[in-house]
Design an enzyme around this catalytic site. Structure first.
Site, PDB file in Angstrom:
ATOM      1  N   GLY A  16       0.503  -1.488  -0.375  1.00  0.00           N
ATOM      2  CA  GLY A  16       0.513  -0.328  -0.018  1.00  0.00           C
ATOM      3  C   GLY A  16       0.902   1.180  -0.015  1.00  0.00           C
ATOM      4  O   GLY A  16       0.244   2.311   0.543  1.00  0.00           O
ATOM      5  N   SER A  18       1.692   3.029  -2.242  1.00  0.00           N
ATOM      6  CA  SER A  18       1.315   4.081  -3.465  1.00  0.00           C
ATOM      7  C   SER A  18       1.090   5.287  -2.946  1.00  0.00           C
ATOM      8  O   SER A  18       0.753   6.141  -3.797  1.00  0.00           O
ATOM      9  CB  SER A  18       1.224   3.067  -4.474  1.00  0.00           C
ATOM     10  N   SER A  19       0.289   5.357  -1.551  1.00  0.00           N
ATOM     11  CA  SER A  19      -1.009   6.052  -1.976  1.00  0.00           C
ATOM     12  C   SER A  19      -0.802   6.391  -0.398  1.00  0.00           C
ATOM     13  O   SER A  19      -0.248   5.707   0.943  1.00  0.00           O
ATOM     14  CB  SER A  19      -2.406   5.903  -1.982  1.00  0.00           C
ATOM     15  N   GLY A  20      -1.340   8.348   0.563  1.00  0.00           N
ATOM     16  CA  GLY A  20      -1.947   8.244   1.766  1.00  0.00           C
ATOM     17  C   GLY A  20      -0.108   7.769   2.988  1.00  0.00           C
ATOM     18  O   GLY A  20       1.259   8.024   2.695  1.00  0.00           O
ATOM     19  N   ARG A  41      -1.610  -2.222  -5.888  1.00  0.00           N
ATOM     20  CA  ARG A  41      -2.679  -2.938  -7.347  1.00  0.00           C
ATOM     21  C   ARG A  41      -2.032  -2.404  -8.865  1.00  0.00           C
ATOM     22  O   ARG A  41      -1.653  -2.495  -9.336  1.00  0.00           O
ATOM     23  CB  ARG A  41      -4.000  -3.079  -7.544  1.00  0.00           C
ATOM     24  N   LYS A  45      -0.530   4.030 -10.046  1.00  0.00           N
ATOM     25  CA  LYS A  45      -0.694   4.916  -8.946  1.00  0.00           C
ATOM     26  C   LYS A  45       0.947   4.719  -8.315  1.00  0.00           C
ATOM     27  O   LYS A  45       1.678   5.431  -7.643  1.00  0.00           O
ATOM     28  CB  LYS A  45      -1.282   4.747  -7.498  1.00  0.00           C
ATOM     29  N   ASP A  67      -2.098  -8.114  -6.241  1.00  0.00           N
ATOM     30  CA  ASP A  67      -3.200  -7.491  -4.919  1.00  0.00           C
ATOM     31  C   ASP A  67      -2.840  -8.404  -3.896  1.00  0.00           C
ATOM     32  O   ASP A  67      -2.739  -9.763  -4.115  1.00  0.00           O
ATOM     33  CB  ASP A  67      -4.770  -8.335  -6.174  1.00  0.00           C
ATOM     34  N   SER A 144      -2.480  -0.589  11.639  1.00  0.00           N
ATOM     35  CA  SER A 144      -3.248  -0.907  12.100  1.00  0.00           C
ATOM     36  C   SER A 144      -4.907   0.682  12.396  1.00  0.00           C
ATOM     37  O   SER A 144      -4.369   1.030  11.398  1.00  0.00           O
ATOM     38  CB  SER A 144      -3.516  -1.678  14.058  1.00  0.00           C
ATOM     39  N   TYR A 158     -14.471  -3.289   9.375  1.00  0.00           N
ATOM     40  CA  TYR A 158     -13.386  -2.852   9.319  1.00  0.00           C
ATOM     41  C   TYR A 158     -12.354  -3.027  11.131  1.00  0.00           C
ATOM     42  O   TYR A 158     -11.801  -3.331  11.119  1.00  0.00           O
ATOM     43  CB  TYR A 158     -13.200  -1.665   9.118  1.00  0.00           C
ATOM     44  N   LYS A 162      -8.919  -5.045  11.711  1.00  0.00           N
ATOM     45  CA  LYS A 162      -8.299  -4.640  12.329  1.00  0.00           C
ATOM     46  C   LYS A 162      -8.102  -5.255  13.563  1.00  0.00           C
ATOM     47  O   LYS A 162      -6.927  -4.715  14.553  1.00  0.00           O
ATOM     48  CB  LYS A 162      -7.941  -2.838  12.734  1.00  0.00           C
TER      49      LYS A 162
HETATM   50  N1  LIG Z   1      -6.519   7.119   6.401  1.00  0.00           N
HETATM   51  C1  LIG Z   1      -6.968   7.068   7.881  1.00  0.00           C
HETATM   52  O1  LIG Z   1      -8.269   7.331   7.997  1.00  0.00           O
HETATM   53  C2  LIG Z   1      -7.049   5.500   8.456  1.00  0.00           C
HETATM   54  C3  LIG Z   1      -6.061   5.082   7.620  1.00  0.00           C
HETATM   55  N2  LIG Z   1      -5.273   3.571   8.511  1.00  0.00           N
HETATM   56  C4  LIG Z   1      -4.946   2.382   7.767  1.00  0.00           C
HETATM   57  O2  LIG Z   1      -3.522   2.769   7.481  1.00  0.00           O
HETATM   58  C5  LIG Z   1      -3.092   2.062   6.241  1.00  0.00           C
HETATM   59  C6  LIG Z   1      -3.229   2.406   4.610  1.00  0.00           C
HETATM   60  O3  LIG Z   1      -4.429   3.944   4.892  1.00  0.00           O
HETATM   61  P1  LIG Z   1      -4.380   4.990   3.904  1.00  0.00           P
HETATM   62  O4  LIG Z   1      -3.045   5.720   3.698  1.00  0.00           O
HETATM   63  O5  LIG Z   1      -4.934   6.206   4.137  1.00  0.00           O
HETATM   64  O6  LIG Z   1      -4.950   4.131   2.633  1.00  0.00           O
HETATM   65  P2  LIG Z   1      -4.869   4.580   0.895  1.00  0.00           P
HETATM   66  O7  LIG Z   1      -6.587   4.220   0.201  1.00  0.00           O
HETATM   67  O8  LIG Z   1      -4.444   6.528   0.509  1.00  0.00           O
HETATM   68  O9  LIG Z   1      -4.281   3.993   0.225  1.00  0.00           O
HETATM   69  C7  LIG Z   1      -4.301   2.597  -0.319  1.00  0.00           C
HETATM   70  C8  LIG Z   1      -3.121   1.866  -0.405  1.00  0.00           C
HETATM   71  O10 LIG Z   1      -3.551   0.420  -0.526  1.00  0.00           O
HETATM   72  C9  LIG Z   1      -3.392   0.169  -1.527  1.00  0.00           C
HETATM   73  N3  LIG Z   1      -3.892  -1.448  -1.398  1.00  0.00           N
HETATM   74  C10 LIG Z   1      -5.735  -1.509  -1.453  1.00  0.00           C
HETATM   75  N4  LIG Z   1      -5.824  -2.440  -1.673  1.00  0.00           N
HETATM   76  C11 LIG Z   1      -5.149  -3.731  -1.890  1.00  0.00           C
HETATM   77  C12 LIG Z   1      -4.683  -4.633  -2.503  1.00  0.00           C
HETATM   78  N5  LIG Z   1      -6.220  -5.277  -2.013  1.00  0.00           N
HETATM   79  N6  LIG Z   1      -3.670  -5.378  -2.849  1.00  0.00           N
HETATM   80  C13 LIG Z   1      -2.889  -4.431  -2.348  1.00  0.00           C
HETATM   81  N7  LIG Z   1      -1.585  -3.386  -2.397  1.00  0.00           N
HETATM   82  C14 LIG Z   1      -3.891  -2.472  -1.789  1.00  0.00           C
HETATM   83  C15 LIG Z   1      -3.978   1.454  -2.319  1.00  0.00           C
HETATM   84  O11 LIG Z   1      -3.520   0.960  -3.706  1.00  0.00           O
HETATM   85  P3  LIG Z   1      -3.848  -0.016  -4.955  1.00  0.00           P
HETATM   86  O12 LIG Z   1      -5.400   0.436  -4.732  1.00  0.00           O
HETATM   87  O13 LIG Z   1      -3.401   0.424  -6.043  1.00  0.00           O
HETATM   88  O14 LIG Z   1      -4.022  -0.944  -4.782  1.00  0.00           O
HETATM   89  C16 LIG Z   1      -2.875   1.956  -2.074  1.00  0.00           C
HETATM   90  O15 LIG Z   1      -1.200   2.687  -1.670  1.00  0.00           O
HETATM   91  C17 LIG Z   1      -4.656   1.093   5.920  1.00  0.00           C
HETATM   92  O16 LIG Z   1      -4.416   0.237   6.739  1.00  0.00           O
HETATM   93  C18 LIG Z   1      -5.694   1.864   6.773  1.00  0.00           C
HETATM   94  O17 LIG Z   1      -7.080   0.674   7.259  1.00  0.00           O
HETATM   95  C19 LIG Z   1      -5.455   3.470  10.128  1.00  0.00           C
HETATM   96  C20 LIG Z   1      -6.205   4.470  10.540  1.00  0.00           C
HETATM   97  C21 LIG Z   1      -6.752   5.720  10.059  1.00  0.00           C
HETATM   98  C1  LIG Z   2      -9.140   5.209  27.447  1.00  0.00           C
HETATM   99  C2  LIG Z   2      -9.210   6.654  26.799  1.00  0.00           C
HETATM  100  C3  LIG Z   2      -9.859   6.287  24.918  1.00  0.00           C
HETATM  101  C4  LIG Z   2      -9.177   7.976  24.459  1.00  0.00           C
HETATM  102  C5  LIG Z   2     -10.144   8.148  23.542  1.00  0.00           C
HETATM  103  C6  LIG Z   2     -10.483   6.803  22.535  1.00  0.00           C
HETATM  104  C7  LIG Z   2     -10.680   7.978  20.909  1.00  0.00           C
HETATM  105  C8  LIG Z   2     -10.506   6.841  19.907  1.00  0.00           C
HETATM  106  C9  LIG Z   2     -11.465   7.289  18.768  1.00  0.00           C
HETATM  107  C10 LIG Z   2     -11.183   5.680  17.791  1.00  0.00           C
HETATM  108  C11 LIG Z   2     -11.173   6.441  16.732  1.00  0.00           C
HETATM  109  C12 LIG Z   2     -10.862   5.965  15.445  1.00  0.00           C
HETATM  110  C13 LIG Z   2     -10.406   6.439  14.075  1.00  0.00           C
HETATM  111  C14 LIG Z   2     -10.330   4.868  13.185  1.00  0.00           C
HETATM  112  C15 LIG Z   2      -9.661   5.630  12.061  1.00  0.00           C
HETATM  113  C16 LIG Z   2      -9.490   5.355  10.532  1.00  0.00           C
HETATM  114  O1  LIG Z   2      -8.976   3.286  10.213  1.00  0.00           O
HETATM  115  C17 LIG Z   2     -10.979   5.390   9.296  1.00  0.00           C
HETATM  116  N1  LIG Z   2     -10.226   6.497   8.893  1.00  0.00           N
HETATM  117  C18 LIG Z   2     -10.999   4.686   8.250  1.00  0.00           C
HETATM  118  O2  LIG Z   2      -9.167   4.328   7.853  1.00  0.00           O
END
Ligand SMILES: NC(=O)C1=CN([C@@H]2O[C@H](COP(=O)(O)OP(=O)(O)OC[C@H]3O[C@@H](n4cnc5c(N)ncnc54)[C@H](OP(=O)(O)O)[C@@H]3O)[C@@H](O)[C@H]2O)C=CC1
Ligand SMILES: CCCCCCCCCCCCCCCC(=O)[C@@H](N)CO
Length: 297
Positions: A16, A18-20, A41, A45, A67, A144, A158, A162
């Site tokens: 993953g 390639s993004s974020g 994938r 990207k 994938d 996670s 989700y 996780k």
């Molecule tokens: N953004 C948020 O609010 C939060 C994110 N996270 C976690 O952080 C991680 C990254 O999230 P984020 O950066 O937001 O995600 P993005 O959607 O920005 O990027 C996801 C990345 O994963 C790749 N990906 C998705 N599906 C597949 C697949 N089946 N096989 C291979 N690669 C794949 C995508 O590329 P492609 O689609 O080309 O495959 C891309 O590079 C995730 O695990 C997410 O659960 C955790 C907490 C908060």
């Molecule tokens: C004991 C004290 C507790 C402290 C406060 C706890 C607050 C927790 C809030 C949970 C936030 C969930 C974010 C999910 C982000 C995510 O994964 C999605 N954006 C999809 O990626």
């Protein structure tokens, strides 16, 4: 015991990437002298990610299109990439919706990519990691989410995917410690990424309200916290203040290398359970008010 995982001149493989968050991690690891490989994938990207890293740090990263749900494709990519010293299993998908409304295909999709996909990647990388020549400490890190520490409205599948990573990580750490391989689980809050932008278009209001309790972070900030935690071999890597409280409140029997942190955990777990109960009390109030408002309109 404390450990340091060096990344300079070592092979960091980020799924993953390639993004974020994954892309931010790749940029930071590359600028710290790591040899970086990205797996995702979409080749487009990946190429854009490669270009943006070359533009920002003049460094070259390797890209592999696969994938994570396809073990053979992942195995081929890992074999092509060569032995891995720091594996970051970052890929993830998140489609928030009430379970009653969510299709089973979407539920399976999240479990397949986030949990089963992580098994595929680790299974593919582990044999060569165990054979690595330099015998320096190695790392397997899982990205996670705070929704992997506490269940949140709209995240039944989700959160399940996780929470599964935690069980995987705790068991795996016992299986690989003898090979000087250290496991980390990173728990970001809402993070400003393309995936999150997409999520926000469909996010239930209550999910937004409850997840908002932990604020939000930039991908670069999360990547820095993640990389620092990975390099120090921390098993649990929180990313913000709420995350630190959450990590202690949900410490369970997770390993703790730092004696200071162990002391802080023991000293504060009681009051943090109380803080956690207040958060839950507040969340259920919010849910009750939301339904009352909905019934009035
Ligand atoms: N953004 C948020 O609010 C939060 C994110 N996270 C976690 O952080 C991680 C990254 O999230 P984020 O950066 O937001 O995600 P993005 O959607 O920005 O990027 C996801 C990345 O994963 C790749 N990906 C998705 N599906 C597949 C697949 N089946 N096989 C291979 N690669 C794949 C995508 O590329 P492609 O689609 O080309 O495959 C891309 O590079 C995730 O695990 C997410 O659960 C955790 C907490 C908060
Ligand atoms: C004991 C004290 C507790 C402290 C406060 C706890 C607050 C927790 C809030 C949970 C936030 C969930 C974010 C999910 C982000 C995510 O994964 C999605 N954006 C999809 O990626």
């Amino acid at each position: 015991r404390p450990v340091t995982i060096p990344i300079k001149n070592r092979h960091v493989f980020i799924t993953g990437g390639s993004s974020g968050i994954g892309l931010a991690l790749a940029q930071q690891a590359a600028s710290q002298g790591a040899r970086v490989s990205l797996l995702a994938r979409s080749l487009n990207k990946l190429q854009e990610a490669k270009e943006s890293i070359r533009r920002s740090s003049g460094l070259d990263v390797a890209i592999f299109s696969a994938d994570v749900r396809d073990h053979d494709a992942v195995q081929k990519a890992v074999n092509d990439a060569g032995p891995i010293d720091v594996l970051v299993v970052n890929q993830g998908v998140f489609v928030p919706q009430e379970l009653e409304k969510q299709g089973l295909d979407e539920i399976k999709f999240m479990i397949d990519v986030n949990l089963m996909g992580s098994f595929n990647v680790i299974k593919a990388a582990l044999p060569l990691m165990k054979e690595r020549k330099d015998r320096l400490p190695a790392s397997i890190s899982l990205i996670s989410s705070q929704a992997g520490q506490v269940g949140i409205y709209g995240y039944t599948a989700y959160s399940a995917s996780k929470f599964g990573l935690r069980g995987l990580a705790e068991a795996l750490q016992q299986e690989v410690i003898a090979d000087n391989i250290h496991v980390s689980v990173v728990y970001p809050p809402d993070t400003d990424t393309p995936g999150f932008e997409k999520e926000n278009e469909v996010r239930p209001e209550l999910t937004k309200l409850l997840a908002g309790s932990s604020g939000s972070m930039k991908a670069d900030e999360v990547a820095k916290k993640a990389l620092d935690g990975i390099k120090s071999g921390s098993f649990t890597v929180p990313c913000n203040f709420e995350g630190h409280m959450l990590a202690i409140a949900t410490a369970g029997l997770s390993p703790q290398r730092s004696f200071l942190m162990a002391f802080i955990e023991v000293a504060s777990v009681g009051v943090l359970r109380l803080v956690g109960l207040f958060f839950q009390w507040n969340w259920y109030q919010t849910i009750e008010n939301w339904h009352a408002k909905k019934n009035r309109t």
